[in-house]
Structures are given as C-alpha cells and as structure tokens.
Design a protein around this motif. Structure first.
Motif: not given
Length: 768
Positions: A157-168, A143-153
């Motif tokens: 995995a079964p017991h874990s997760g990973i997030m990628r944030f693309t910043f301005p 999703v794109k967080l419009t207030e901060h212009n950040i793309k969140a992805e």
C-alpha cells in the motif's frame, strides 16, 4: 476531505478488471540488473528493482540480493541468492545507493545473525532461490526460497506492506528482521520494542557515518520508523545484538569486510528481550509450522515517528487479507497507468511502454504520512497544507524527460515536487534548491541547477500552486551560488559541462523572471544564457575547457572525442550539443546548418547496433537525451523521426537487460514514453514539444481538469508501421498542420494530432 486510506480504498474499486489492463503489461524485471559485464561500463545497466510498490508510494517492498558494491537498488537479476526483503528501495541509481531498510527474511532451522557471503550462502541467513518461480507484476512479487523451501509473497500500500510466507512442516520456522541493514552501508543505531503478543515497533537511524548514499558523501541522514504485526503470536522471540567496537568505521567498505561479517555472525542472541537499542540489532520470532502453513507479517513505515508508522498501517492494511491488498495495489496501478492508452503496438512494445510508464511513477515518492505530517529539512515535524511532501529528486537526470512527462500526465506531482524543494530550502535555512535531493539531504550529486529548470517549465505550463516569490528567490540564490561567475564560464576539470549547463539554467531563470515581471533580472539572466559561447574555441571549432587564467586546456590527441575532457560522464562531442536554449546560436557557432547537420548525422551513424555505452550518441546516459530532436530544429525532421524509432527499437526491450543504462529514477523510461508517443522537448522551460514518429498507432492522454481545459489529447496515425516511420502529413483537430512541433497549450486544450505515415520522408513537412 478524503483521507489517504479512503482514497486508497476507493481507487481499488474504480476500475474493473480486464483481460489486458495496463498493469498486465508491466514487467518489473525490465532493467533489474547491475551487471557491469553486460553493460560494458562500470555504470552497469538499468539498476531497477522488481518488488511491489504503488504509484509514488513510500513503501517499495522488494528482494535484496546484495548489500555492498555499486548496486543502488540492492538487487541484481544474475545473483543467485536473496538476503531478504526490504521495505524501501531506490530505482536505477548508482553511487552505491541507499535505503533497503527493514530487511525481513523467512527461514527454518538454527538462527544465523549474518546474511553471509553470496559465494557461501550456507554460512548465513541468505538463501538460494528458484528463478523459475520468481515472478513480479505491478504491486506484487513472489519467489521460492529453495534453501528453506519457503514461498515468499509481498504486496504494498502507499505507506505500508504485507508479506505472506508459506512454510514447510518444520519445528523451527522463523521470521527474522535485520534492523541494521542498509544498501551500501548500515544503519548506525536501532531500537526495537515488543508492544504486545503480535506487534513490534522501533526505528533505524541512518547517518553518513554508515555509508549509504555516495558512501556517506551524499550526506543522507534519516530515520525509518516501523510498526509491524505478525499473524502468528509472538511466543519464542528475541533480539540479536552485535558488538561493534567504538573505534570501528562503518562505511561501505567496512561492512563488506570479512572482519565485519564475522563480528555480526557472532552477535549475542537474547531470547525473550522485549526492548533493546544498539548499533547492530535484529529481531526474530520462532514457531512450528505445518506443511503449507501461511504466516503473514505487515508493517507501516514513517520517516516522522512510530505513531506515524502505526497510523499508516492501520489506515491502509487493517486486516490480514493479503489478496485484497494486492488487488488494491493493482487497481491503483491501472488507474495511474490508464492515464495513457496506446493501441496498435506489438505485445513487446506494449510491455516496454507500460513498464516504462510504471517506472516513471515510482518517484518522486510521498514523504508525508497519511495525516500529512513529514520530517522537514530542520529535523522538525511539519504538516503539509495543499500539497503532498515528496522526495528523491534526481535533478540532473529528470529535468530532461521525467519531469516534462509529469507536467502532462501528473501535473499535481510536479507541483508537489516544487513545493517540496522550496519548503526544504526554507526549513533547512540553506535558501537554495538542491540538485539531487534525497530524504532532505543536500547531497550535491552531479552538476547544474536542475530545480530551476523544473520550476520554470512548470510555471510556463500553468503549474503554479506554490509560493512563486520564494521559489524565484531560491532559484536565483541557486544560480548565483552555483554558476559561471563573473568570468562567464567555469574552469577546471568540468569546464565544458558546467559552463554549458549553467548557461541553460541561467536562461531558465531569465524566462521565469520575465514571466514574473522582473524585467531587470530577465535581461541579466537571458544574457547569461549565452555564456556557452565562452568555452567554444573557434580554432578547434568545438567546445574546449578553460583554465582559471582564461587559457585553453591542452588539446588531447583524441580531440573532442576524449571522455572526461572538461566534461562529466561524457566527452565534449557528446556534451557540446547541450545548448537547448539557443539552438540557432549554437548552429551558427558550429559553422552553419549544413555543417552541423552532417556532423550530427555522423554522430548517430556511428552508434553501435545495441546502443550500449559508446562514444557517439550514448543513450545510456542523460547528456544526449535531447539530441535526436535537434534534427527538427535543423530543418530535417525526418531524421528525428528515423532515429527516435531506432532508439525505441534498439535501446528498449522486454528483458532484464532491456535498458542500456541506469534508469535514473524515471528518466530513461520517461524518454521512451514521450518519444514512443510522438512528442519530446528539446528545452524544458519552453512550452514547445518536438513532434516525432510514434511507435503506436494511437496514444491517448487523459488530462487533469485542474490544469487543462480539454479532457484528453490523442496522437493518432494512418498507415503506421515499422517501415512507415516518416510523417508525410499532419492535421491538428482536423486542420492541416505544417509544423514539426506542438505547444503545451495545444495538448491541454484537448483534441487530436493526426499523422499520416509513409516509408519515405516528406522533406517539405515540418522543415520550415
């Protein structure tokens, strides 16, 4: 023995990518709304979540748009702001919900310690977002967080997760984590520690005092441990800590209050603090970013300890390759969804089917770490032997369709769930089976003894890798603790629902007793299965609640149509059809086949076109889910065929409002998967499935070699179409088949059921 990590890695490469793999059809937004207005009832709609998960995985990494209210998943599509992205969720439930722990939010600008209100997002760290750029698929969300212009992805995995944030480009970018956050309440104690320049660890303790499941009445008492790492070194970091006075209560209504919000908003910010504990903590790390710079965060969670969370992360996500983890998650979904292959449906039908199948594989989720350790009902650490510990058993809902579906496509999961319920009864010292288990909590939610049905159904179908003597003892304790007692009926405000459902579960225990050679118990409990007769008033020709002295409760003006008259989430007209263990006896009691057939026909004819919550066949709730298949038992199978096709068409759609009622942890979707395939039970505990009209030209089910002698079972059709919905003839493995039912053994043996379809009923086929 392969480790979880090895299995996860191998699964990622076991299927080659195709243009239209099963995972390609999954739309996690189906049902992702809690809107009471759209539903026309306080129960709301599907209440699913759109975030990233793996089949039956512990981590479900999803956006959260709301903390309070009756919003079990923490997300509703119509909301216009996002609070953050949490690592744990629940799918499709009401009762205020729970989980939504470890809430991560990327932001820019000055630090704010409160999420703020939905109506005023600028006063907190929540952000508006772009609906056009919000996308979800099996194992992935962005999703794109419009207030901060950040793309969140995010992916899982079964017991874990990973997030990628693309910043301005920004001098003050940040990732902040609300450690107190919990759907429907708050965690009541948190601890966080900086391990090194890229790692933090800690835990969030969630108790009934902090609301959550049933606003505390669900007795949820769990601790989520985390081990999190950042791709960008920790330099400018710190903790915020809100002062929560000792006299303040912290239930749902408290944390929703303006007083509480203001207290969080003025939390003390403590830069550079390496270790902190408290009642309401958050952690942040700040850094400058260039335009389009990606900053990643990954975390493992555990319900056992920090060491378990660390081991889970290191076993599953040991580098920063976000795309590889996403591909692995997709591959796991293709492997799981590939157990059922359909052909001949429209794109819409394929999307509804595979999304429904996807929703049936979120729970019961794994509760044990990669090393097999789990926290038991005694609060101590245990290790699994031959099974995976599982949790979130929405019993009153899932015994009807969800667990019977899994007996066919995932018998190991059923075996795991039974072991999990039995070990919980053992470890907790309660020695009876919980009807709605949540992270070891005996919540007591809803009614009946559904675990007894699940155990009996599994045993009758050859799923038996559990301690049958303990399972039987705890099942017997359950029906003795919760049942119709010496009167043979239940009294009070739920007299009808309780009496009918307890009678069915007593029958289940009688069947299990017989299978285990306990003949005296078999006679006792099968006889108790007839107790449904004790709340049938012959003068009113229908079921009616009774008082403690045996007298009937006053008959209302609306009669059997009155919602809540001796019933739960239903009317006597709706609940009264629940005598699955003795349909012939029920029919005789109601006045015979001709009268019952006319009554049941009217029950469906009055249903609104959109099949939303109503006073007749109310597909939005579970008590009636078996009822369309009763026409098979009444000698009119063409009406089962007609109505199941209508329900599949009218109650399920490829849209946010595509579920007419709460998903209820897989039940609503499992009904569709079974009915659209052409099979569904009336009475779990029996090995009989009712045959109905499949939506698809062909459905092929891959069978588990440890539980089946055949490799696959196919339900095929000739001349199938929306208008050709009636079964004219049938063949089982090439031989004419005259019955409107099939035995579980027939499926497990493998082979083909071929149905010839037409636009008019064959009133001879299956009618006897």
């Amino acid at each position: 023995m392969k480790t979880t990590a090895t299995i996860f890695f191998l699964a990622a490469f076991s299927l080659s990518a195709t243009a239209q793999s099963p995972a390609d059809y999954v739309n996690p937004f189906i049902g992702a709304s809690t809107s009471e207005g759209a539903a026309g009832i306080y129960h709301g709609l599907g209440k699913t979540f759109p975030g990233a998960a793996t089949p039956f995985g512990m981590v479900q990494l999803s956006p959260n748009t709301i903390t309070g209210g009756d919003n079990g998943s923490g997300y509703s599509y119509e909301h216009t702001t996002i609070e953050g992205f949490a690592f744990t969720q629940m799918s499709g439930i009401g009762w205020y919900g729970d989980l939504g722990n470890f809430l991560v939010m990327p932001v820019t600008g000055p630090l704010q310690t409160s999420a703020g209100r939905r109506q005023h997002p600028g006063e907190g760290y929540r952000s508006a977002y772009s609906k056009e750029e919000e996308k979800a698929s099996a194992g992935y969300y962005t999703v794109k967080l419009t207030e901060h212009n950040i793309k969140a992805e995010m992916t899982a995995a079964p017991h874990s997760g990973i997030m990628r944030f693309t910043f301005p480009a920004h001098a003050q970018s940040r990732i902040q984590i609300d450690l107190a956050r919990r759907v429907g309440g708050t965690s009541t104690w948190q601890e966080v520690k900086v391990i090194d320049d890229r790692t933090i660890a800690g835990f969030m303790r969630c108790t009934p005092d902090g609301g959550g499941w049933g606003n505390g009445d669900g007795k949820a008492n769990y601790t989520v441990y985390f081990y999190a790492q950042f791709s960008k070194p920790l330099k400018d970091y710190g903790v915020w800590s809100a002062d929560i006075p000792d006299g303040w209560t912290r239930k749902r209504e408290d944390i929703e209050s303006e007083r509480y919000r203001q207290q969080i908003a003025k939390a003390a910010v403590l830069p550079g603090v390496k270790e902190k504990s408290g009642k309401h903590l958050g952690f942040y790390t700040e850094f400058a970013t260039t335009e389009g710079e990606a900053v990643l965060m990954k975390a493992g969670i555990s319900f056992v300890n920090i060491e378990g969370a660390k081991a889970n992360l290191e076993a599953e996500i040991n580098d920063w390759n976000f795309d590889r983890v996403r591909q692995q998650a997709t591959a796991l979904w293709n492997q799981a969804l590939g157990k059922m292959a359909v052909s001949g449906g429209t794109d819409e039908e394929n999307r509804v089917f595979y999304t429904a199948l996807y929703h049936t594989m979120l729970d019961p989720r794994t509760f044990s770490d990669v090393d097999g350790k789990y926290i038991g009902g005694d609060g101590k650490t245990h290790a699994t032997g031959s099974f995976s510990k599982r949790t979130i058993f929405s019993g009153w809902d899932v015994f009807r369709s969800q667990m019977p579906l899994q007996t066919i496509i995932n018998p190991r999961v059923v075996n795991d769930m039974i072991n999990s319920l039995v070990t919980l009864a053992d470890e907790s010292g309660k020695q009876y089976l919980e009807r709605w288990e949540f992270l070891n909590a005996y919540s007591g939610c809803m009614i009946g003894n559904p675990a007894v049905s699940v155990i009996t159904d599994a045993w009758m179908k050859g799923i038996r890798k559990f301690d049958e003597q303990k399972a039987y003892a705890y099942a017997k304790n359950s029906v003795e603790k919760f049942g119709n007692g010496t009167k043979g009926y239940s009294t009070g405000g739920l007299s009808v629902s309780l009496t009918l459902e307890y009678a069915y579960f007593d029958w289940c225990l009688g069947k299990l007793a017989g299978a285990l050679g306990k003949k005296e118990d078999e006679r006792t409990y099968l006889a108790r299965g007839g107790n449904y007769r004790n709340v049938f008033d012959k003068n009113k020709a229908w079921f009616r609640p009774r008082n403690d002295d045996g007298s009937w409760q006053p008959w209302p003006e609306e009669g059997r149509m009155k919602q809540g008259y001796g019933t739960i989430e239903s009317s006597p007209y709706q609940q009264g059809w629940f005598v699955p263990q003795d349909v012939p006896g029920m029919v005789a009691l109601m006045g015979g086949k001709k009268k019952v057939l006319a009554d049941l026909t009217a029950f469906f004819d009055e249903v609104p076109e959109n099949m939303m919550w109503n006073d007749y066949y109310n597909h939005a709730n579970e008590p009636v889910h078996h009822v369309p298949f009763l026409f098979n038992r009444l000698g009119a199978p063409w009406l089962t065929q007609y109505w199941t096709r209508e329900i599949c068409r009218r109650a399920y759609r490829n849209s946010v409002e595509g579920l007419v009622g709460n998903e209820d942890v897989g039940q609503m979707s499992a009904w569709y998967v079974l009915a659209a395939s052409g099979l569904h039970p009336v009475c779990p505990g029996s090995t009989r499935y009712e045959i109905t009209s499949p939506v698809f030209d062909s459905v092929t089910i891959a069978l588990d070699a440890k539980y089946a002698t055949g490799k696959q079972f196919t339900i095929g059709t000739r001349n199938n179409s929306p208008s050709n919905r009636y079964i004219r003839k049938a063949w089982l493995n090439g031989k004419p088949y005259p019955h409107c039912y099939l035995d579980h053994a027939d499926i497990m043996a493998g082979g083909t059921l071929l149905l010839e379809m037409g636009d008019t009923p064959n009133r001879e086929w299956g009618a006897r």
